[in-house]
Design a protein around this motif. Sequence first.
Motif, PDB file in Angstrom:
ATOM      1  N   HIS A  56      25.854  73.181  -0.903  1.00  0.00           N
ATOM      2  CA  HIS A  56      26.637  74.253  -1.528  1.00  0.00           C
ATOM      3  C   HIS A  56      26.727  75.468  -0.609  1.00  0.00           C
ATOM      4  O   HIS A  56      25.723  75.961  -0.100  1.00  0.00           O
ATOM      5  CB  HIS A  56      26.003  74.649  -2.857  1.00  0.00           C
ATOM      6  CG  HIS A  56      26.958  75.262  -3.820  1.00  0.00           C
ATOM      7  ND1 HIS A  56      27.508  76.512  -3.618  1.00  0.00           N
ATOM      8  CD2 HIS A  56      27.481  74.799  -4.996  1.00  0.00           C
ATOM      9  CE1 HIS A  56      28.306  76.799  -4.626  1.00  0.00           C
ATOM     10  NE2 HIS A  56      28.310  75.778  -5.481  1.00  0.00           N
ATOM     11  N   ARG A  57      27.932  75.967  -0.424  1.00  0.00           N
ATOM     12  CA  ARG A  57      28.152  77.067   0.537  1.00  0.00           C
ATOM     13  C   ARG A  57      27.494  78.367   0.102  1.00  0.00           C
ATOM     14  O   ARG A  57      27.295  79.271   0.927  1.00  0.00           O
ATOM     15  CB  ARG A  57      29.648  77.291   0.744  1.00  0.00           C
ATOM     16  CG  ARG A  57      30.396  77.696  -0.511  1.00  0.00           C
ATOM     17  CD  ARG A  57      31.891  77.867  -0.243  1.00  0.00           C
ATOM     18  NE  ARG A  57      32.629  78.206  -1.442  1.00  0.00           N
ATOM     19  CZ  ARG A  57      32.737  79.447  -1.934  1.00  0.00           C
ATOM     20  NH1 ARG A  57      32.155  80.448  -1.303  1.00  0.00           N
ATOM     21  NH2 ARG A  57      33.432  79.683  -3.025  1.00  0.00           N
ATOM     22  N   ASP A  58      27.158  78.505  -1.178  1.00  0.00           N
ATOM     23  CA  ASP A  58      26.531  79.741  -1.648  1.00  0.00           C
ATOM     24  C   ASP A  58      25.014  79.669  -1.684  1.00  0.00           C
ATOM     25  O   ASP A  58      24.355  80.591  -2.170  1.00  0.00           O
ATOM     26  CB  ASP A  58      27.060  80.110  -3.035  1.00  0.00           C
ATOM     27  CG  ASP A  58      28.411  80.806  -2.968  1.00  0.00           C
ATOM     28  OD1 ASP A  58      28.664  81.482  -1.953  1.00  0.00           O
ATOM     29  OD2 ASP A  58      29.207  80.665  -3.915  1.00  0.00           O
ATOM     30  N   ILE A  59      24.446  78.581  -1.176  1.00  0.00           N
ATOM     31  CA  ILE A  59      22.994  78.483  -1.020  1.00  0.00           C
ATOM     32  C   ILE A  59      22.624  78.955   0.383  1.00  0.00           C
ATOM     33  O   ILE A  59      23.066  78.389   1.380  1.00  0.00           O
ATOM     34  CB  ILE A  59      22.503  77.039  -1.246  1.00  0.00           C
ATOM     35  CG1 ILE A  59      22.700  76.632  -2.704  1.00  0.00           C
ATOM     36  CG2 ILE A  59      21.046  76.880  -0.835  1.00  0.00           C
ATOM     37  CD1 ILE A  59      21.835  77.379  -3.701  1.00  0.00           C
ATOM     38  N   ASP A  60      21.841  80.026   0.445  1.00  0.00           N
ATOM     39  CA  ASP A  60      21.464  80.592   1.743  1.00  0.00           C
ATOM     40  C   ASP A  60      20.273  79.892   2.374  1.00  0.00           C
ATOM     41  O   ASP A  60      20.118  79.902   3.597  1.00  0.00           O
ATOM     42  CB  ASP A  60      21.131  82.081   1.583  1.00  0.00           C
ATOM     43  CG  ASP A  60      22.327  82.879   1.087  1.00  0.00           C
ATOM     44  OD1 ASP A  60      23.383  82.817   1.735  1.00  0.00           O
ATOM     45  OD2 ASP A  60      22.207  83.549   0.042  1.00  0.00           O
TER      46      ASP A  60
END
Length: 486
Positions: free
Chosen positions: A227-231
Amino acid sequence: MNVVARDVAPRAPDRFFINGEWVAPKSSNMLEVISPVTEEVLFTYPEASEADMDRAVTAARDAFDNGPWPRLSPTERAGYLRKVAAHLTERLDDIAAAWTLQVGAPISLTKKLVPQNPTLFNYYADLAETYPFMDERSRDDGGKVRVVKEPVGVCAAITPWNAPLVLLSYKVSTALAAGCTMVAKPSPETPLEAYILAECIEKAGIPKGVFNLVPAGRESGDYLVRHRDIDKVAFTGSTAAGKHIAAVCAERLARVSLELGGKSAAILLDDADFAKALPWLLIYSMPITGQVCFSLTRILVPERRKQEFLDMFLGAVSQIKVGNPFDPETQMGPLTMERQLRRVEGNIQSGRQEGAKLLCGGGRPAGFDRGFFIEPTVFADVKPSMKIFQEEIFGPVVSVISYQDEDEAVRIANDTIYGLSGAVFTADVERGYQVARRMRTGSVTVNAMIVDPKHPFGGYKQSGMGREGGPEGLENYLETKTIHLT
């Protein structure tokens, strides 16, 4: 739904914890938890879909970008963590029962170990109040520099089934102390403890979206990692899965910490007191049925004292009581699942075929027609070329290996792709320290087997990257920013 399961985690049957609320799943997919004792279905529960993952990540993203949590002072966050610890303390019996129910670990052991969970939250509360999140320095031109440590962002915590809550508590307590927000995906085989933690976080009043729980299988877990919003992804599990997660994170340079497999060695030096060493050699290799990443599964003994050790060790192993894990007298329960039983059986067969000497165990204990039970198993004459020497078995299978001198013992201990833990036993503590320095592994105990949540734990080589526990664990969840003042 099994009565015991409902009793220990009332929210477990039909909800996820997302954005501070218990919400219905968006999918009708269900997962089963199988009893390792009876092989019957204990309970079923909903599996989070990609849509559920999106809801959880969106909540965590909004809580980090717009919510109060990262902007609270460390002392304010510490107050919440202490509330979580207090609620966990009230639920210790439930946590122990859930661990025993799903994993098969003896209740006498789980009750002893579960206090580690509130300990972690209290420890990181204390550390948050004293950790130097800002350091002011001077430049050569006379200007000032402030080096600040900031939370890394939205974190995914993916945890395994063998020690479900303590491995999640390591991640959640640390990340929350740093100011991160989280999405937790526990193993599909052991969801109950994560529900208990979510219930405690809800009672503690932690702001909405800071912690989100979405139990799921491996496919949805992979979606979460990508997921692109998981840092950042924090993972504990197998080395094979860790390699996959590291590769996925590398595609977008997401931060990642990995606590992976082990094949840990205990070196008994020629002056070791075997009687004193014995309890430490048994404590994790047998009671949780060897399903512990840092278990001492390779025991190295001087050739001239080999038979002395075997007589003592085999005598102790033969006295281990295998049985129902809820019986307080039981010392070793079953393996957790059928595939784990088949894996352990396959490794035992491989050891025999490759020429190792089976000294005890290797089969199903007498009187157990159901359940994933296997006998405590000991091999001798194990060579580095053998599969049982090199591969993590994750079962109650120990190899006893003889050596001629200290240099050979160190070479044998290091002859593995892993480097998670180890031990040295000797009458001379300083000599033990020197040998420990030569072992290529992340943790070594001299004259014991200790894992302390207040000190760093993690691996060399293919046992992972990063550390959990101690200040080093907090640094896993921090970014460093340099601010020049003119």
